[in-house]
Design a protein around this motif. Structure first.
Motif, PDB file in Angstrom:
ATOM      1  N   ILE A 483       0.840  -1.200   0.000  1.00  0.00           N
ATOM      2  CA  ILE A 483       0.000   0.000   0.000  1.00  0.00           C
ATOM      3  C   ILE A 483       0.877   1.253   0.000  1.00  0.00           C
ATOM      4  CG2 ILE A 483      -1.754   1.278   1.285  1.00  0.00           C
ATOM      5  CD1 ILE A 483      -2.713  -1.337  -0.001  1.00  0.00           C
ATOM      6  N   LYS A 484       0.448   2.286  -0.726  1.00  0.00           N
ATOM      7  CA  LYS A 484       1.163   3.563  -0.748  1.00  0.00           C
ATOM      8  C   LYS A 484       0.674   4.463   0.380  1.00  0.00           C
ATOM      9  CE  LYS A 484       2.570   4.234  -5.571  1.00  0.00           C
ATOM     10  NZ  LYS A 484       2.415   5.109  -6.758  1.00  0.00           N
ATOM     11  N   VAL A 485       1.626   5.117   1.036  1.00  0.00           N
ATOM     12  CA  VAL A 485       1.300   6.105   2.067  1.00  0.00           C
ATOM     13  C   VAL A 485       2.045   7.393   1.756  1.00  0.00           C
ATOM     14  CG1 VAL A 485       0.835   4.406   3.877  1.00  0.00           C
ATOM     15  CG2 VAL A 485       3.163   5.270   3.565  1.00  0.00           C
ATOM     16  N   GLU A 486       1.536   8.496   2.307  1.00  0.00           N
ATOM     17  CA  GLU A 486       2.234   9.768   2.206  1.00  0.00           C
ATOM     18  C   GLU A 486       2.529  10.274   3.610  1.00  0.00           C
ATOM     19  OE1 GLU A 486      -0.347  12.283   0.004  1.00  0.00           O
ATOM     20  OE2 GLU A 486      -1.842  12.452   1.596  1.00  0.00           O
ATOM     21  N   VAL A 487       3.670  10.946   3.769  1.00  0.00           N
ATOM     22  CA  VAL A 487       4.058  11.441   5.088  1.00  0.00           C
ATOM     23  C   VAL A 487       3.384  12.784   5.342  1.00  0.00           C
ATOM     24  CG1 VAL A 487       6.218  10.185   5.137  1.00  0.00           C
ATOM     25  CG2 VAL A 487       6.161  12.462   4.129  1.00  0.00           C
ATOM     26  N   THR A 488       3.123  13.064   6.606  1.00  0.00           N
ATOM     27  CA  THR A 488       2.383  14.282   6.971  1.00  0.00           C
ATOM     28  C   THR A 488       3.185  15.207   7.884  1.00  0.00           C
ATOM     29  OG1 THR A 488       1.417  13.155   8.891  1.00  0.00           O
ATOM     30  CG2 THR A 488       0.180  13.049   6.822  1.00  0.00           C
ATOM     31  N   HIS A 489       4.448  14.878   8.138  1.00  0.00           N
ATOM     32  CA  HIS A 489       5.223  15.644   9.120  1.00  0.00           C
ATOM     33  C   HIS A 489       6.106  16.709   8.491  1.00  0.00           C
ATOM     34  CE1 HIS A 489       8.063  12.684   7.645  1.00  0.00           C
ATOM     35  NE2 HIS A 489       9.062  13.331   8.226  1.00  0.00           N
ATOM     36  N   ARG A 490       5.981  16.899   7.142  1.00  0.00           N
ATOM     37  CA  ARG A 490       6.878  17.847   6.468  1.00  0.00           C
ATOM     38  C   ARG A 490       6.103  18.928   5.725  1.00  0.00           C
ATOM     39  NH1 ARG A 490      11.555  14.576   3.424  1.00  0.00           N
ATOM     40  NH2 ARG A 490      12.448  16.684   3.432  1.00  0.00           N
ATOM     41  N   GLY A 491       4.976  19.318   6.291  1.00  0.00           N
ATOM     42  CA  GLY A 491       4.188  20.393   5.696  1.00  0.00           C
ATOM     43  C   GLY A 491       3.623  20.005   4.349  1.00  0.00           C
ATOM     44  N   ASN A 492       3.908  20.822   3.328  1.00  0.00           N
ATOM     45  CA  ASN A 492       3.387  20.566   1.986  1.00  0.00           C
ATOM     46  C   ASN A 492       4.166  19.492   1.234  1.00  0.00           C
ATOM     47  OD1 ASN A 492       1.351  22.465   2.204  1.00  0.00           O
ATOM     48  ND2 ASN A 492       2.688  24.152   1.529  1.00  0.00           N
ATOM     49  N   PRO A 551      16.270  -0.313   4.004  1.00  0.00           N
ATOM     50  CA  PRO A 551      14.923   0.015   4.488  1.00  0.00           C
ATOM     51  C   PRO A 551      14.861   1.381   5.159  1.00  0.00           C
ATOM     52  CG  PRO A 551      15.992  -1.511   5.990  1.00  0.00           C
ATOM     53  CD  PRO A 551      16.922  -1.341   4.831  1.00  0.00           C
ATOM     54  N   ASN A 552      13.703   2.026   4.996  1.00  0.00           N
ATOM     55  CA  ASN A 552      13.401   3.264   5.708  1.00  0.00           C
ATOM     56  C   ASN A 552      12.294   2.982   6.703  1.00  0.00           C
ATOM     57  OD1 ASN A 552      15.218   4.602   4.088  1.00  0.00           O
ATOM     58  ND2 ASN A 552      13.654   5.351   2.665  1.00  0.00           N
ATOM     59  N   TYR A 553      12.355   3.613   7.864  1.00  0.00           N
ATOM     60  CA  TYR A 553      11.359   3.403   8.906  1.00  0.00           C
ATOM     61  C   TYR A 553      10.504   4.648   9.072  1.00  0.00           C
ATOM     62  CZ  TYR A 553      14.425  -0.505  10.125  1.00  0.00           C
ATOM     63  OH  TYR A 553      15.180  -1.646  10.082  1.00  0.00           O
ATOM     64  N   LEU A 554       9.186   4.459   8.999  1.00  0.00           N
ATOM     65  CA  LEU A 554       8.239   5.553   9.183  1.00  0.00           C
ATOM     66  C   LEU A 554       7.288   5.203  10.319  1.00  0.00           C
ATOM     67  CD1 LEU A 554       7.224   6.335   5.471  1.00  0.00           C
ATOM     68  CD2 LEU A 554       8.849   7.588   6.897  1.00  0.00           C
ATOM     69  N   ILE A 561      -2.788   7.029   4.255  1.00  0.00           N
ATOM     70  CA  ILE A 561      -2.957   6.196   3.060  1.00  0.00           C
ATOM     71  C   ILE A 561      -3.351   7.065   1.873  1.00  0.00           C
ATOM     72  CG2 ILE A 561      -4.341   4.351   2.037  1.00  0.00           C
ATOM     73  CD1 ILE A 561      -4.493   3.089   4.812  1.00  0.00           C
ATOM     74  N   VAL A 562      -2.657   6.865   0.758  1.00  0.00           N
ATOM     75  CA  VAL A 562      -2.935   7.631  -0.461  1.00  0.00           C
ATOM     76  C   VAL A 562      -4.276   7.199  -1.045  1.00  0.00           C
ATOM     77  CG1 VAL A 562      -2.125   8.117  -2.804  1.00  0.00           C
ATOM     78  CG2 VAL A 562      -0.472   7.923  -0.913  1.00  0.00           C
ATOM     79  N   GLU A 563      -5.052   8.146  -1.517  1.00  0.00           N
ATOM     80  CA  GLU A 563      -6.374   7.859  -2.080  1.00  0.00           C
ATOM     81  C   GLU A 563      -6.246   7.152  -3.422  1.00  0.00           C
ATOM     82  OE1 GLU A 563     -10.524  10.290  -2.398  1.00  0.00           O
ATOM     83  OE2 GLU A 563      -8.807  11.194  -3.410  1.00  0.00           O
ATOM     84  N   GLY A 564      -7.274   6.325  -3.723  1.00  0.00           N
ATOM     85  CA  GLY A 564      -7.376   5.718  -5.047  1.00  0.00           C
ATOM     86  C   GLY A 564      -6.651   4.401  -5.201  1.00  0.00           C
ATOM     87  N   GLN A 565      -6.463   3.659  -4.113  1.00  0.00           N
ATOM     88  CA  GLN A 565      -5.789   2.368  -4.187  1.00  0.00           C
ATOM     89  C   GLN A 565      -6.807   1.251  -4.039  1.00  0.00           C
ATOM     90  OE1 GLN A 565      -1.674   2.236  -2.266  1.00  0.00           O
ATOM     91  NE2 GLN A 565      -2.657   3.866  -1.108  1.00  0.00           N
ATOM     92  N   ARG A 566      -6.895   0.426  -5.067  1.00  0.00           N
ATOM     93  CA  ARG A 566      -7.823  -0.693  -5.026  1.00  0.00           C
ATOM     94  C   ARG A 566      -7.334  -1.751  -4.044  1.00  0.00           C
ATOM     95  NH1 ARG A 566      -8.413  -5.719  -9.075  1.00  0.00           N
ATOM     96  NH2 ARG A 566     -10.343  -6.557  -8.286  1.00  0.00           N
ATOM     97  N   TYR A 567      -8.261  -2.329  -3.298  1.00  0.00           N
ATOM     98  CA  TYR A 567      -7.927  -3.423  -2.390  1.00  0.00           C
ATOM     99  C   TYR A 567      -8.118  -4.727  -3.148  1.00  0.00           C
ATOM    100  CZ  TYR A 567      -7.821  -6.322   1.802  1.00  0.00           C
ATOM    101  OH  TYR A 567      -7.500  -7.268   2.742  1.00  0.00           O
ATOM    102  N   SER A 568      -7.023  -5.415  -3.427  1.00  0.00           N
ATOM    103  CA  SER A 568      -7.082  -6.603  -4.289  1.00  0.00           C
ATOM    104  C   SER A 568      -7.038  -7.903  -3.511  1.00  0.00           C
ATOM    105  CB  SER A 568      -5.917  -6.575  -5.287  1.00  0.00           C
ATOM    106  OG  SER A 568      -4.681  -6.571  -4.599  1.00  0.00           O
ATOM    107  N   LYS A 569      -6.928  -7.825  -2.195  1.00  0.00           N
ATOM    108  CA  LYS A 569      -6.849  -9.054  -1.408  1.00  0.00           C
ATOM    109  C   LYS A 569      -8.251  -9.566  -1.098  1.00  0.00           C
ATOM    110  CE  LYS A 569      -2.407  -7.697   0.595  1.00  0.00           C
ATOM    111  NZ  LYS A 569      -2.296  -6.367  -0.043  1.00  0.00           N
TER     112      LYS A 569
END
Length: 1106
Positions: A483-492, A551-554, A561-569
């Protein structure tokens, strides 16, 4: 964000295997068995007595049947008359691997009774102890399934492998034909061919030389009064499916509407260009962004004002020639993931466009008019890409469907998922010309929530308090992986990352090196020092993004969670129910939504459609249809109603008795639910009485009193009851076990079925507690139907079958097969696929079906074990396989060998037609020939498709005589005209009455037809068989053999070991019972597929899977 230099992998994430693997079957020896008198190896019997098979009178001369112990041992092959349908190329492409039979693998055989001189002589009798496959059956729950368009992928263009044309049955090779030799003497090579996805398009010179040897001049054969003349193949580079033998005339004619929209073929030729983007990227989104910038900047100049359509990969299409044949462009793409407050990253790409080919639309026109047999797939693909270009830019594409919140209101599905509305779109060649198939779709998307909020919904509890359990962590990891995520701790600056796993440690314990000297820093300290953020939920694990090497740790709390991701499981039962409610539409409502979608898409204003000259009608196609009559059903003469004429696809058992009632003298009941003893006992008594009323011989008293048990003690309870009854009955067997289960029983159902059928040898019938409490007469009657066929009875048969009035079925002994392959759910990357084959065991009634199952490589569609040859250390090559075993079983049950084969194959997409037909028809031929020299009954091979998007609507919804009570078209409605294939033999049949939502007709496509069915004959046979389904008094949506095969394959999943399935909850803590000592089948990739446990012989004899 901390980045770890190098760390060991935290477990191994399962990688999906290819969906097209080399079949990896045991390789059969080419040719057919020699007559018994010539060169047959002599084998010492392994059992206490020899298996005596007497000669059978076959016409004017007598033939000696094979004398076998176990599978038939094949003689070593030399130059001899052959029977094989397939030439050496096919054996290389879909070759079967030679195996070694271990002491506990394969099918063993029992001694048949001694036959008197002149009595029909049987083929080998399958017996106990066989490993590796068995029959399977009952699925928990029943009822009508509702169609959900889950954004299914359309089939790829059908590539034609370089095999000879299959126009007629190839009964024998000429005597002087030399079979291709293997590198090993007497056996085929054990090496695997390439995967089915890599079948070559161009033939090699060696292949051409081999094909030139096939000069087929077979004799005529009299089958049922008609003669079949075997024609030689026309081409070595294609397979021709049977042409339509005219259109059907039977039934009441009417008009229906179909969700197909006439598409006008453009003038002129289309040009294709190859696109190379450097550096290469795998994302279609990035590729499209690059090409979009290229077109914006160069359309009026270098592109000659052309507006190209791009497939997102390697191909570009234009409605005319570009001003160049080859040109390089430089495109700078600005990263849109970064905010405007900082300098955004720029990436430079080199794009080279080279002329590739012209797609000739003249051939497409010839094909649509029926003057050309081969579909020009390139032209169809271009038109499809052109019409997908604008929707791809506006909506979220999933396969051939497009989804967006703008197309309908979002609906929550629970546990962090929501449904999006959308539409399916595909260009199709039909008899009316090109048509655009448009349908309404819905599928599951992941809600764009903060990650902590998402896992709170997923687990149904507050995750910010306390530590996660191992079970919770595994569930989160399985859902979030990929799943794709976006970070929210760096403003824009909303950078996006893809999750690869969760850390095994909580955030507060995570350390990572910050320099080459391996100076360690904590993740909590890093975010505090670098961004001034205090991690509040440090007891939760981190999301691991990037790759396993770096690896990066978040921390979860800074990710969304980024919008528009189909759940295929896999969806759970509650989510499926919620999605059904969203997608279930009344036919008239669905028709209006389809029209609305076409208007919204405004194809007349689509700049790409205009560019290419494509015009699309905005009206649904009006199609000629016919309503076939329901067949007359036969019930027992002792009932008040001896015959039954179904009304609108349904009937009931009132005043009727089963035509062939089974007998149950010894039965018992185990109660795993919280239903009290008295109501449970009363339910069992009423069920026994209903079985008696319905025509069974059923003892009203169980062998032992009702036995209560906890759900988590299923194995001990079953064995305790089994042992008690065994001691009491001594030489008698328990004939039926009734099990009362909780409504939500988790793994209990699967464990019970596996233990009963593969360990103890008990036929069982499960009942949910809610039905036990209600004791509905209708429910009891339906359960009685299931019990009857499980103990060897018949519920009803077709009157025309008894009167021998079914064309090409009742004139000569005919066996009807059904086959299906079910694949694991997305996300279950290591679980094998399950193949199931069922076959009728009675004639002329064709109502009893025996089933066999087999595990095979992950997501492989071709059935491996239809026919196989294994290498025995003492007897050499030994023939076996599901087709062979079912033919033998038919012979034993009817005392006649099948003289005609009808094969219904479910679950094959159009892109797999050629490969599946070539492999499976070849296996049928080999299985037949392994039983008797020159035994080649004519075969009709029909694919059954339900996962399509054609819907039929009544021409006038207000005309109540032309719709059923749900507003759908009437059962028996068949269409073989406008929307069907331009030349090939296919038809749509809606054989069932709708219950809820819009009915989905089944699509039947004939890929091979030695029997020369007329349209009316095959359509009527298929429709009539749909009224013989054993589990209910309704006609069903697909032909019962295919339905039974689906049930059988579904059941077999309960037989697997926990490690064979990612969802091991079905078998919690219960090890497999019969795989020890069995050799595993290996795929071309080296992955082992362990055989399924063998089903006990007394269970295999009945239709226990109903």
């Amino acid at each position: 964000m901390p980045r770890k230099k190098k760390t060991p992998k935290e477990g191994s994430s399962a990688q999906a295997q290819s969906s097209q693997q080399a079949p990896g079957q045991p390789q059969p020896v080419p040719g057919q068995p020699q007559p018994a008198q010539q060169g047959r190896p002599q084998h010492q019997p392994q059992q206490s007595q020899a298996l005596h098979l007497h000669q059978q009178q076959e016409g004017p001369s007598q033939q000696r049947w094979p004398s076998l112990q176990g599978h038939q041992a094949l003689p070593q092959m030399t130059s001899q008359p052959g029977f094989l349908l397939t030439q050496p190329v096919l054996q290389q492409e879909v070759g079967q691997q030679t195996q070694t039979v271990g002491a506990s693998q394969g099918t063993s055989y029992i001694q048949p009774p001694q036959y008197q001189q002149g009595a029909p002589k049987p083929w080998p009798f399958p017996g106990q102890g066989g490993q590796g496959r068995g029959r399977v059956g009952e699925v928990q729950g029943s009822g009508t399934g509702y169609g959900i368009s889950m954004g299914s992928h359309g089939s790829a263009a059908a590539l034609k492998p370089p095999f000879l044309d299959l126009h007629q049955a190839v009964e024998s090779y000429p005597a002087d034909y030399q079979q291709p030799a293997s590198t090993e003497t007497g056996t085929q090579s054990s090496s695997h061919g390439p995967s089915s996805s890599s079948l070559p398009i161009d033939t090699s010179s060696q292949m051409e030389k081999q094909l030139e040897k096939l000069v087929l001049e077979g004799p005529k054969r009299e089958i049922g009064g008609s003669s079949l003349v075997l024609a030689p193949p026309v081409s070595s580079k294609s397979v021709r499916f049977p042409r339509r033998p005219g259109k059907g005339q039977k039934g009441i004619k009417c008009l229906v509407k179909a969700n197909h929209f006439f598409t006008e073929l453009p003038d002129g030729d289309l040009h294709q260009y190859d696109v190379t983007i450097t550096p290469e990227v795998t994302s279609r989104v990035v590729n499209r962004a690059v090409m979009e910038q290229l077109v914006i900047r160069n359309r009026d100049t270098h592109l000659g004002r052309r507006l190209p359509a791009y497939d997102g990969r390697k191909s570009l299409y234009t409605a005319g020639a570009l001003p160049f044949t080859s040109k390089e462009f430089t495109i700078v793409l600005i990263d849109a993931d970064e905010g405007s407050s900082v300098q955004r990253r720029e990436r430079e790409f080199k794009v080279v466009i080279n002329f590739a080919a012209r797609a000739d639309l003249h051939h497409l026109g010839e094909f649509l008019s029926g003057r050309q047999a081969d579909a020009p797939q390139e032209a169809l693909q271009v038109l499809d890409i052109v019409l997908r270009e604008l929707p791809t830019q506006r909506f979220t594409p999933v396969g051939r469907s497009f989804f967006s919140p703008e197309l309908g209101r979002r609906q929550s599905l629970g546990e962090g998922l929501e449904s999006w509305r959308g539409f399916y779109q595909s260009i199709r060649p039909t008899q009316m010309g090109l048509s655009l198939n448009i349908d309404i779709s819905s599928t599951a998307f992941i809600e764009p929530l903060p990650v902590i909020q998402f896992i709170t919904h997923l687990l149904g509890k507050d995750v910010t308090v306390g530590l996660l359990s191992d079970t919770d962590r595994v569930k989160i990891k399985k859902v979030l992986r990929g799943i794709k995520v976006e970070v929210t701790h760096r403003g824009n600056m909303r950078r996006k990352y893809r999750i690869i796993t969760l850390t095994s440690q909580p955030t507060q314990e995570l350390m990572f090196p910050v320099d080459e000297n391996s100076t360690m820093k904590s993740v909590v300290g890093y975010f505090n020092e670098t961004y001034g953020i205090t991690i509040r939920h440090a007891q939760l694990p981190c999301l691991q993004v990037g790759n396993q090497q770096r690896p990066n740790y978040l921390p979860m709390e800074i990710c969304k969670i980024v919008e528009g991701q189909r759940y295929s499981k896999k969806l759970n039962d509650r989510q499926i129910t919620a999605l059904l409610k969203v997608t279930c539409q009344h036919p008239q409502e669905r028709e209006e939504d389809i029209k609305k979608t076409v208007r919204q898409n405004a194809y007349h204003n689509d700049k790409y459609a205009k560019e290419f000259g494509i015009k699309i009608s905005d009206e649904l196609a009006s199609v000629e249809a016919r309503i076939l009559p329901a067949p007359l059903l036969k019930y027992h003469d002792s009932g008040r109603e001896k015959d039954c004429q179904p009304k609108v696809g349904q009937w009931n058992m009132m005043n009727k008795r089963m035509v062939d009632g089974g007998r149950v003298r010894y039965w018992a009941c185990i109660n795993f639910s919280r239903v009290q003893e008295i109501p449970a006992t009363v339910f069992c008594k009423e069920l026994a009485e209903m079985c008696q009323i319905s025509g069974m011989e059923f003892n009203l008293q169980p062998v032992v009193p009702l036995y209560p048990s906890l759900p988590n003690q299923v194995e001990s309870a079953l064995k305790r009851v089994y042992t008690t009854i065994k001691n009491r009955l001594r030489d008698k067997e328990l004939e039926l076990l009734i099990a009362i289960l909780p409504d939500n029983n988790g793994p209990l159902y699967g464990e019970l079925k596996r233990i009963c059928e593969t360990d103890l040898g008990i036929v069982s019938q499960c009942c949910l507690s809610k039905h036990v409490i209600k004791k509905s007469k209708q429910y009891l009657a339906n359960v009685a139907l299931k019990i009857n066929v499980k103990v060897g009875g018949r519920n009803t048969v077709l009157v025309d079958a008894l009167k021998r009035k079914i064309s090409l079925v009742t004139d000569v002994p005919t066996i009807i097969f059904g086959a299906d392959v079910t694949h694991p759910h997305p996300g279950e990357d290591t679980c094998p696929s399950i193949a199931a084959v069922v076959a009728s065991q009675d004639w002329p009634e064709v109502t009893k079906y025996m089933g066999l199952v087999s595990a095979q490589p992950h997501r492989q569609e071709m059935i491996e074990d239809l026919y196989k040859v294994v290498q025995d250390s003492k007897r050499g090559p030994v023939a076996g396989g599901m087709i062979r075993d079912l033919l033998i079983s038919f012979r034993n049950a009817t005392n006649q060998k099948p003289r005609r084969i009808i094969f219904y194959r479910d679950g094959v997409s159009e892109g797999q037609f050629y490969q599946v037909l070539l492999h499976e028809l070849d296996a049928i031929r080999k299985a037949c020939a392994s039983l008797e020299k020159d035994y080649q009954p004519p075969v009709t091979f029909i694919v059954v498709q339900k996962r399509h998007h054609t819907r039929l609507f009544a021409n006038n919804h207000r005309n109540k005589t032309m719709v059923d009570h749900s507003g759908n078209i009437l059962p028996g409605t068949v269409v073989d005209s406008e929307i069907c294939h331009p030349t090939e033999f296919d038809f749509y049949l809606c054989s069932h009455a709708g219950i809820q939502g819009t009915s989905r007709p089944a699509h039947y496509h004939v890929l091979w037809d030695d029997n020369k069915f007329k349209a009316d004959e095959l359509q009527s046979l298929t429709n009539n068989l749909c009224y013989t389904y054993a589990r209910c008094t309704r006609s069903v949506s697909i032909v019962p053999p295919a339905f039974y095969a689906h049930l059988a394959a579904f059941r077999a999943r309960f037989y697997m070991d926990p490690e064979m399935s990612d969802s091991g909850s079905l078998h919690s803590g219960i090890p497999g019972k019969s795989v020890a000592g069995s050799s595993a089948t290996r795929t071309a990739t080296g992955a082992a597929v362990r055989p399924l446990p063998a089903i006990k012989e007394n269970v295999k004899r009945v239709m226990f899977y109903c």
